[in-house]
Structure formats: structure tokens, C-alpha cells
Design a protein around this motif. Sequence first.
Motif, mmCIF file in Angstrom:
data_model
loop_
_atom_site.group_PDB
_atom_site.id
_atom_site.type_symbol
_atom_site.label_atom_id
_atom_site.label_comp_id
_atom_site.label_asym_id
_atom_site.label_seq_id
_atom_site.Cartn_x
_atom_site.Cartn_y
_atom_site.Cartn_z
ATOM 1 N N VAL A 278 -18.254 -4.158 -5.253
ATOM 2 C CA VAL A 278 -17.075 -4.100 -6.012
ATOM 3 C C VAL A 278 -15.706 -4.342 -5.309
ATOM 4 C CG1 VAL A 278 -15.669 -3.869 -8.145
ATOM 5 C CG2 VAL A 278 -18.064 -3.962 -8.021
ATOM 6 N N LEU A 279 -15.574 -3.206 -4.218
ATOM 7 C CA LEU A 279 -14.153 -2.728 -3.583
ATOM 8 C C LEU A 279 -14.569 -4.062 -2.367
ATOM 9 C CD1 LEU A 279 -11.703 -1.152 -4.079
ATOM 10 C CD2 LEU A 279 -12.979 0.120 -2.322
ATOM 11 N N ALA A 280 -14.936 -4.315 -2.015
ATOM 12 C CA ALA A 280 -15.618 -4.784 -0.820
ATOM 13 C C ALA A 280 -14.841 -7.209 -1.764
ATOM 14 C CB ALA A 280 -16.906 -5.004 0.031
ATOM 15 N N LEU A 281 -15.335 -6.808 -2.545
ATOM 16 C CA LEU A 281 -15.306 -8.505 -3.102
ATOM 17 C C LEU A 281 -14.168 -8.384 -3.889
ATOM 18 C CD1 LEU A 281 -18.801 -8.960 -5.123
ATOM 19 C CD2 LEU A 281 -18.783 -10.195 -2.551
ATOM 20 N N VAL A 282 -14.059 -7.182 -4.309
ATOM 21 C CA VAL A 282 -12.159 -8.136 -5.135
ATOM 22 C C VAL A 282 -10.862 -7.442 -4.378
ATOM 23 C CG1 VAL A 282 -13.491 -8.233 -7.233
ATOM 24 C CG2 VAL A 282 -12.252 -6.191 -6.514
ATOM 25 N N GLY A 283 -11.338 -6.244 -3.402
ATOM 26 C CA GLY A 283 -10.060 -5.924 -2.982
ATOM 27 C C GLY A 283 -9.526 -6.126 -1.638
ATOM 28 N N SER A 284 -9.947 -7.275 -1.301
ATOM 29 C CA SER A 284 -9.739 -7.922 0.076
ATOM 30 C C SER A 284 -7.707 -8.227 0.287
ATOM 31 C CB SER A 284 -10.136 -9.735 0.268
ATOM 32 O OG SER A 284 -9.244 -10.231 -0.903
ATOM 33 N N LEU A 285 -7.116 -8.504 -0.757
ATOM 34 C CA LEU A 285 -5.663 -8.735 -0.342
ATOM 35 C C LEU A 285 -5.387 -6.883 -0.549
ATOM 36 C CD1 LEU A 285 -4.966 -11.098 -3.082
ATOM 37 C CD2 LEU A 285 -4.654 -11.050 -1.022
ATOM 38 N N ALA A 286 -5.560 -5.663 -1.226
ATOM 39 C CA ALA A 286 -5.368 -4.522 -1.328
ATOM 40 C C ALA A 286 -5.569 -3.883 0.749
ATOM 41 C CB ALA A 286 -5.912 -3.448 -1.913
ATOM 42 N N MET A 287 -6.691 -4.417 0.641
ATOM 43 C CA MET A 287 -7.556 -3.497 1.856
ATOM 44 C C MET A 287 -6.642 -4.291 2.845
ATOM 45 S SD MET A 287 -9.460 -1.469 1.562
ATOM 46 C CE MET A 287 -8.634 -1.572 -0.453
ATOM 47 N N GLY A 288 -6.293 -5.546 3.321
ATOM 48 C CA GLY A 288 -5.337 -6.533 4.336
ATOM 49 C C GLY A 288 -4.006 -5.591 3.718
ATOM 50 N N ARG A 289 -2.915 -5.870 2.825
ATOM 51 C CA ARG A 289 -2.014 -4.324 2.946
ATOM 52 C C ARG A 289 -2.195 -3.053 3.809
ATOM 53 N NH1 ARG A 289 0.286 -3.417 -2.352
ATOM 54 N NH2 ARG A 289 1.920 -3.192 -1.216
ATOM 55 N N ILE A 290 -3.187 -2.879 3.140
ATOM 56 C CA ILE A 290 -3.335 -0.776 3.636
ATOM 57 C C ILE A 290 -3.808 -0.808 5.087
ATOM 58 C CG2 ILE A 290 -5.454 0.606 3.869
ATOM 59 C CD1 ILE A 290 -5.627 0.452 0.637
ATOM 60 N N SER A 291 -4.298 -2.229 5.740
ATOM 61 C CA SER A 291 -3.881 -2.343 7.355
ATOM 62 C C SER A 291 -2.395 -2.658 8.206
ATOM 63 C CB SER A 291 -4.793 -3.421 7.309
ATOM 64 O OG SER A 291 -4.918 -4.560 7.225
ATOM 65 N N GLN A 292 -2.149 -3.298 6.890
ATOM 66 C CA GLN A 292 -1.165 -3.781 7.563
ATOM 67 C C GLN A 292 0.289 -2.618 7.699
ATOM 68 O OE1 GLN A 292 0.583 -6.927 5.471
ATOM 69 N NE2 GLN A 292 -1.245 -8.183 6.434
ATOM 70 N N ILE A 293 0.433 -2.016 6.222
ATOM 71 C CA ILE A 293 1.466 -0.997 6.226
ATOM 72 C C ILE A 293 0.835 0.493 5.409
ATOM 73 C CG2 ILE A 293 3.169 -2.393 5.076
ATOM 74 C CD1 ILE A 293 2.289 -2.073 2.581
ATOM 75 N N GLY A 294 -0.335 0.972 5.575
ATOM 76 C CA GLY A 294 -0.724 1.712 5.224
ATOM 77 C C GLY A 294 -1.270 2.444 4.200
#
Length: 450
Positions: A278-294
Amino acid sequence: MASAVFVLAPLPLGSVDLAWVCIWTAVLSASLLTARVDHGCKADLWFMVPILAAIAAIAVIVWIQVAPNILANLQDPAWGNARDLAGIDVPGRISLTRSSPLLSFGYYLVFVLGLSRAYLLGIDGWQAHKLLKLVAYASVCYALYGILSQLLLPDTLLWRQKEFYLEYATGTFVNRNTAATFWGSGGLILLIMMVRSILHKSDDADSARVRFLDRPATQAVGCGICLVAVGMTGSRAGILITVLSMVCAIVLYLAPLNRGGWLLWTSVRNSLVAGIIVLALVGSLAMGRISQIGLVDGQRYEVYKTVLDMIRGHTVLGFGAGNFDAAFPPFRPASLGSQGIWDRVHSTPLELVLDLGLPAATAVFAVAVFFFASLITAALRRKRDRHIPVIAAGAFFLGSLHSFVDFSLQIPGFGLLFACVLGCGLAQSISTSTRGLARRAPDWDSPILR
């Protein structure tokens, strides 16, 4: 009236305006006057007394904070500075401002009123189930609006121009993190109801005629809509904590059904795998922000350290309820720069200590821990309506954990949903046999336990 408050509170921009707090307070007060108390029992005092004691204690503290010329050694120095520098003859107060504590008390009051009303409604298990279903599908409607408005009118927030988070869904809320916790809570309710429906085997003669909203497929679709909306918020903490809460709630619901350790481990493993998917399917935006700003926000970390320093000088009674935005500027660290408006701590526990003082905040935390422990115990021990304390424990975990890094619980639109779910769960933490109530509808959560 109470149902209308729980459903409509998120609509007017999260009901953050004082006018809406006053309206919901009046409606809930009128609803409480019509509440039935004949189904209550002595065991209810274990939950109602702490709730009433907490709001009474907060009321006393707020009065002490704004009372003029009281406890001179605890008065804020700003009042003395005003007299000395500006020549204004004003009495000293513990609160940094005169009116903020009184205005802030309105939210504490409306939260306790909502919690109390939901508790009295939730004494009847069938009533509690209907109320949870109502707020869950209401959150689905809000999620649908959030998704469609972001796709079709991304620069519009209800009747006004959207100023913040233009790239993310916020629904009827101004803040995307609040929207994420709200939709996540609705999705969690439907998820547990779906699991219950799949495992449920009723002896009711009319069990073949399952209502549309009670079908597992309908509940799955509703949960999916809420998760998509949560993903579109891009909230790092909102998405991660929502998925974690859902996994924990499923494990909590399945744990009593698995008598063997291997079966329990299988449930945990499968729930974790589902959560990761579920996290992989719906969390792409959040994962992108985590990769950018931690994962950790450096600015919030600086604010947290500053607030801890501020608390040391106002440990007993705080700066006054609702006074963070007035108290913070003189302490604002240079590392934050000149951009950004910090009108909240972005950590409800820290802001509670800053507002009311450490003793009062500790008492509130103790009550919260007691409530959470009661929900967990009921979720593991109850045989009937066990899904209700499970849902409440999951929603409590979601809202409380997120409150450590944001202020969603301080927004009435989400706070009243939180109070509704918590009230129903606490009411159903007391067994039916203890109350001596006859059940209104067959509802067996576990054939194994039965």
C-alpha cells in the motif's frame, strides 16, 4: 444533532474559526441535554470522571492564567515591561495575553463535549457501529471531493482561492497533514469493518440481505479512496503513520483469533507485506519528498529545541493557553531565517506543556495513556463488538502519534472525528454483561472466540 456535528465539522475549512467552535459547542450542548443515561453503569465512571475532571482542571488553570494580580512570582514579565516602558497601568497576569486562553478554552470544551456525547451514544453497541460507519463514509465523501478538486480545480479551496499546498490535495482543510490524518482515520475504520465482514459468520436469518454499505467490496472501495486521497496529500508523516496504524489495527484484531504463535506471526508478516505494498502504491509523493528533504524536518527540530528552552522558564502554569504565536518571536532562533510563520509548535504535546504547564499536561498524558490501555485491553478480551475498540485504538494511535510531529489534533474538523471514534471505543470497552444490556442486533466478531 451530534451526528451532524461529527459529519459537518470538517466542511468549513476544518472549523478553525472561533464562530464554528461556538456553533458546534452549542449544538453538542443541546444534544447532551437529550442524551439517555439510563443504560450507563458504575463502570462508566472510570472513563467519564477523568474526562470531566480534565476539562474542569483546564478551566481552573485558564482562569488562573488570565486573572489579574495573582501569583506574582509566576506573572509574565511582559506586563511589567508594559508598565515600565510604555507607562500603561495594566495588572500583571500569568498569561502573556489577556484573551487568548479564554478563546482557546473553546476548543478544549468542544472536544470534551464531542467525546462525552459519543461515549453516551456508544454505550449501545449497535449505535456505536452505526456512528462509526457514518463518519467513515463521510470521510470517503470528503476524500472524493479532495481528489476531484485537486484534479479539476487545484487552485481552489471550497469557496476561496487556495494559497498553500497547490500541488497537493487538502480537501476542505487548509493543511495537508490534517487532511491526511482525517482521511487515514476514515480508511482505518472501513478497513477493520471490511476485515470483520470477511471473517464474520452471522446466525441471523436475514444475513443473506447484507446492506450495500456493509459489504466488504464497498468497504474496500471506500478504504481505497481514502488511501488515494492520503497519498495525494504528500504528507510524509501522514502517509507513513496511516499505513503503520492500519497494520497495527489489523494485527490487534486478528491476534485473539490466532491461538498459536505461528499463526500470529503469519498475521503480522502478511499485514506488514500488505502495508508495504500500500505504501508503495499511494506513497510516491511522500517518498519523493523524503528523498529530497529527508524524513526529519530540520526546521521543526530547531523549533522543538527552542520550545523546550521556553518551557524551562514557565514550567508550572505555562505561557497561557493559545499563546505560542505571541510567545515564540522573542525566542525564534536565527537558524530559522526570516521566512515562514510559526503560529503552532507542530507538536501537540509540546504545545500543551507550553500552554498549560507541565503538571496539567502530565495529567492529560496520563489520562490518554489510561484510555489507550483500556482500548487495547478491550480489543484483546471482548467477544462482542470487538471491532469498535480495535478501531478506536487504531485511530487513537494514528492521531496521537501524528500529533507528536504536527497539530492535526488541534484542528476541530479532525479533533471531533477523533473524539467521536474515541468515545465509541471507550464506551464499548465495558463488556455487555457488565452493563446488563440486551443486544439490539446479532453481532459476533469471532466464531472462534464464541
